[in-house]
Scaffold this active site. Sequence first.
Site, PDB file in Angstrom:
ATOM      1  N   CYS A 201      57.372  47.700  18.878  1.00  0.00           N
ATOM      2  CA  CYS A 201      58.620  47.167  18.368  1.00  0.00           C
ATOM      3  C   CYS A 201      59.226  46.217  19.124  1.00  0.00           C
ATOM      4  O   CYS A 201      59.529  46.429  20.300  1.00  0.00           O
ATOM      5  CB  CYS A 201      59.696  48.236  18.030  1.00  0.00           C
TER       6      CYS A 201
ATOM      7  N   LYS B 147      88.277  62.740  28.302  1.00  0.00           N
ATOM      8  CA  LYS B 147      89.062  61.517  28.322  1.00  0.00           C
ATOM      9  C   LYS B 147      89.768  61.073  27.281  1.00  0.00           C
ATOM     10  O   LYS B 147      89.537  61.210  26.086  1.00  0.00           O
ATOM     11  CB  LYS B 147      87.981  60.431  28.725  1.00  0.00           C
TER      12      LYS B 147
ATOM     13  N   GLU C 192      93.768  70.732  33.386  1.00  0.00           N
ATOM     14  CA  GLU C 192      94.499  70.138  34.482  1.00  0.00           C
ATOM     15  C   GLU C 192      94.288  68.696  34.097  1.00  0.00           C
ATOM     16  O   GLU C 192      93.521  68.013  34.180  1.00  0.00           O
ATOM     17  CB  GLU C 192      94.020  70.410  35.913  1.00  0.00           C
TER      18      GLU C 192
ATOM     19  N   CYS D 199      60.519  45.434  13.413  1.00  0.00           N
ATOM     20  CA  CYS D 199      59.118  45.852  13.398  1.00  0.00           C
ATOM     21  C   CYS D 199      58.750  46.234  12.083  1.00  0.00           C
ATOM     22  O   CYS D 199      57.528  46.419  11.706  1.00  0.00           O
ATOM     23  CB  CYS D 199      58.541  46.665  14.494  1.00  0.00           C
TER      24      CYS D 199
ATOM     25  N   LYS E  95      93.976  64.847  34.648  1.00  0.00           N
ATOM     26  CA  LYS E  95      93.503  64.113  35.416  1.00  0.00           C
ATOM     27  C   LYS E  95      94.338  62.798  35.879  1.00  0.00           C
ATOM     28  O   LYS E  95      94.180  61.958  35.085  1.00  0.00           O
ATOM     29  CB  LYS E  95      91.952  63.829  34.781  1.00  0.00           C
TER      30      LYS E  95
ATOM     31  N   ASP F 171      82.819  31.910  55.652  1.00  0.00           N
ATOM     32  CA  ASP F 171      84.027  32.338  55.271  1.00  0.00           C
ATOM     33  C   ASP F 171      84.919  31.636  54.346  1.00  0.00           C
ATOM     34  O   ASP F 171      85.582  32.020  53.386  1.00  0.00           O
ATOM     35  CB  ASP F 171      85.115  32.908  56.654  1.00  0.00           C
TER      36      ASP F 171
ATOM     37  N   PHE G 142      84.054  31.613  51.004  1.00  0.00           N
ATOM     38  CA  PHE G 142      84.203  32.817  50.236  1.00  0.00           C
ATOM     39  C   PHE G 142      85.684  32.652  49.896  1.00  0.00           C
ATOM     40  O   PHE G 142      86.374  33.310  48.688  1.00  0.00           O
ATOM     41  CB  PHE G 142      83.965  33.964  51.137  1.00  0.00           C
TER      42      PHE G 142
ATOM     43  N   LYS H  35      87.997  73.418  33.572  1.00  0.00           N
ATOM     44  CA  LYS H  35      87.365  74.288  34.366  1.00  0.00           C
ATOM     45  C   LYS H  35      87.212  75.785  33.830  1.00  0.00           C
ATOM     46  O   LYS H  35      88.440  76.298  33.505  1.00  0.00           O
ATOM     47  CB  LYS H  35      87.909  74.230  35.802  1.00  0.00           C
TER      48      LYS H  35
HETATM   49  S1  IVH Z   1      87.982  68.928  40.052  1.00  0.00           S
HETATM   50  C1  IVH Z   1      83.373  69.438  40.797  1.00  0.00           C
HETATM   51  N1  IVH Z   1      90.268  68.679  39.231  1.00  0.00           N
HETATM   52  O1  IVH Z   1      88.153  63.599  38.818  1.00  0.00           O
HETATM   53  C2  IVH Z   1      84.880  69.145  40.444  1.00  0.00           C
HETATM   54  N2  IVH Z   1      88.928  66.481  39.626  1.00  0.00           N
HETATM   55  O2  IVH Z   1      85.342  62.772  37.973  1.00  0.00           O
HETATM   56  C3  IVH Z   1      85.292  67.723  40.682  1.00  0.00           C
HETATM   57  N3  IVH Z   1      90.242  64.475  39.390  1.00  0.00           N
HETATM   58  O3  IVH Z   1      86.644  62.359  41.760  1.00  0.00           O
HETATM   59  C4  IVH Z   1      86.754  67.703  41.007  1.00  0.00           C
HETATM   60  N4  IVH Z   1      92.122  65.476  38.701  1.00  0.00           N
HETATM   61  O4  IVH Z   1      89.250  62.287  41.965  1.00  0.00           O
HETATM   62  C5  IVH Z   1      89.111  67.834  39.651  1.00  0.00           C
HETATM   63  N5  IVH Z   1      92.216  68.377  38.206  1.00  0.00           N
HETATM   64  C6  IVH Z   1      91.160  67.652  38.791  1.00  0.00           C
HETATM   65  C7  IVH Z   1      91.204  66.505  38.712  1.00  0.00           C
HETATM   66  C8  IVH Z   1      90.020  65.758  39.506  1.00  0.00           C
HETATM   67  C9  IVH Z   1      91.653  64.230  38.750  1.00  0.00           C
HETATM   68  C10 IVH Z   1      89.293  63.401  39.792  1.00  0.00           C
HETATM   69  C11 IVH Z   1      88.682  63.570  41.102  1.00  0.00           C
HETATM   70  C12 IVH Z   1      87.226  63.536  40.925  1.00  0.00           C
HETATM   71  C13 IVH Z   1      86.964  62.774  39.598  1.00  0.00           C
HETATM   72  C14 IVH Z   1      85.859  63.474  38.875  1.00  0.00           C
END
Ligand code: IVH
Length: 673
Positions: A434, A309, A117, A406, A119, A34, A37, A285
């Site tokens: 290659c 993203k 939505e 190559c 994220k 420990d 670490f 979605k």
């Molecule tokens: S739907 C199969 N809705 O994104 C559908 N996910 O990469 C998956 N997340 O682990 C979930 N906002 O933590 C959904 N409006 C949203 C979201 C959301 C954030 C996150 C969630 C999930 C990750 C998927």
Amino acid sequence: MIDEKINQKYLKKIKLFNKYNKHYYDLNEPLVKDFIFDKLKLEILNLEKKYDFLSHKDSPRNSVGFRPSKLFKKVKHKIPMLSLSNAFDREDLVNFEKKIFNFLNEDSKQIMEYSAEPKIDGISASLIFKNGKFITGLSRGDGKEGEDITENLKTIKDIPNKINSKDFPEEIDIRGEVFIQNSDFKKLANKFANPRNAASGSLRQKDPNETDKIPLKFIAYTFGFEKGLKIKSQSEYLEKLKEWGFKTNPLNKTIKTIDGLVKNYNDIEKKRGEIDFDIDGIVYKINNFKLQKRLGYVANAPRWAVAHKFTANSGISVIENIEIQIGRTGALTPVAKIKSVNIGGVIVSNATLHNEEEIIRKDIRIGDTVLIERAGDVIPHVISVDLKLRNKNSKKFFFPKTCPSCGSKTVKDFNLTTKKEDAVRRCSSEGYECEKMAIEKIKHFVSKDALNIEGFGKKIVENFWNLKLIRLPQDIFKLDFLKIETLDGWGKQSVANLKYSINLRKIISFEKFIYALGIRHIGLENAKLISKNLRSSKNFIALSKNNNFDDLINIDGIGETQIKSIKSFFKNNTNLNVLNNLDKLLKVKDAESQKNNGIFNNKTFMLTGKLSSMSRSEAKSIVEQNSGSIVSNVTKKLDYLIVGEKPTNRKVEAAKNLKVKILDQSSWLKMLK
Ligand code: IVH
């Protein structure tokens, strides 16, 4: 340069820290005492304090208050918590929609409705309600199994404990994100690196009273298992959540076109700084649940959703040179060697230029001043050139028409999905011929997701290659350890460790084996699909003998692109040599048989003719979801021939002769009740 040295030293310590952590928590066998670490942890924290450009996601600073998962009971999710595939630009969205229309066999002029939505970058949680009462709360864990964090979740004010609404389902697993608002995070910033870590650390405190001290929020957005939920779309679900007393994201929208999605994305990205929580993109979605159900899942992500993203940190630098890197699959990637610059705490000296077209389109030249962007773990890339600062001596770059390694011709493939020529130029050699590709292929072979030979890193592969110790993957199992012991930097103990790690991986799962071969277009997920279907390496090797590659099209998720690539893999003699040698040297475990409890269990189906309002992929998916399998030939072993419009008469006749049951589309679907 000095900064770079400090950074290297720091990264070395982080790597060691991760190794100790893994052995302690995941493998249950501590490597060091420990105090050693703790000393290492302190050294890392001190370095970060002294040099504020140092930071890493795996730093102990990011796991303050984080408790080992051993402390929580593990519980299986009734329905797995999946991940999302990513999109980065408009083109990715267009392809996402195109694939959906293809799968559904719908006219692409039809209008699709999306729930858009933002994220939230927090921690996902699953809340199980029975008869309106909050019973159990789980973390995502590995997606299949989470940790029971009920008591900690109960301290969150946004999570109702009891719901009395008449239309609340008898049972439902409400899923959403636990997070901390940026304004609240400011008060804790000295303890955690970012809001996400603060939420994670707080949520996983052993003592729920500790969780209660940090103001966590919860936003709901989806569900897992349910009994008695009577709604038809995602937007309706989001409305219901509000009625039941949950918080939903105030920026959620329903949008009908890709242009609309892109506009919304741009609007939200502009507002990003003003929003009081961290968002890292927008989730789209398909709104209609019926369509979602038809689309289903591929591997561990739904076909009906995607995460668009946002981009991240940026910095300005100067291109000193442009070099070509050759990847495992022969892709020629131009890389800008730039003057070192600190971007978001990481020293950057390389930035990808993606491909030839990108260099031309952005008119990027050696000597140019450029804007560089870095997002997460992704390789930094060049965004744009500052033309005002262009120097007279700036030099144009000419993309090589032959492989710099190559000398083979370089080619651009035709992409079967986009129906366009690929932007990426590739070395036309199949692989081991290659040198650069061969080295990358071996690096891939030993890498974490493939054979996972611990201690056999990229540098060692390069070193052994230069010393002519390895040329093909099988050479790893015939290494001259006595010679290695005499090399600089090696000793008795380190050689013994390497030998041990290599021997440990002589037994390998079939899916990892396929993935390790590094066949183009066969990533982890596709390797899994093939392994599930073919079951053993014997069947895989036999593909070439029996020339039945086209049968692979019957695997849900495998398409023409993958089959074409597998065919050209088998056409190459060196690949066959590698395959046969590995088959002798390794013990490749057969894939475990799946749980078969669907209505088509043990039944085989074959399709002929065009089905109405359904693509072949969807038909495949329906059969597999119900534990059946699709075959390509009419034989005695075939149970059902499904006949659509304009079937191949020869197949129907053969089925009649062999007394195979013949079904039309509607009687087939009726079997599913
Ligand atoms: S739907 C199969 N809705 O994104 C559908 N996910 O990469 C998956 N997340 O682990 C979930 N906002 O933590 C959904 N409006 C949203 C979201 C959301 C954030 C996150 C969630 C999930 C990750 C998927």
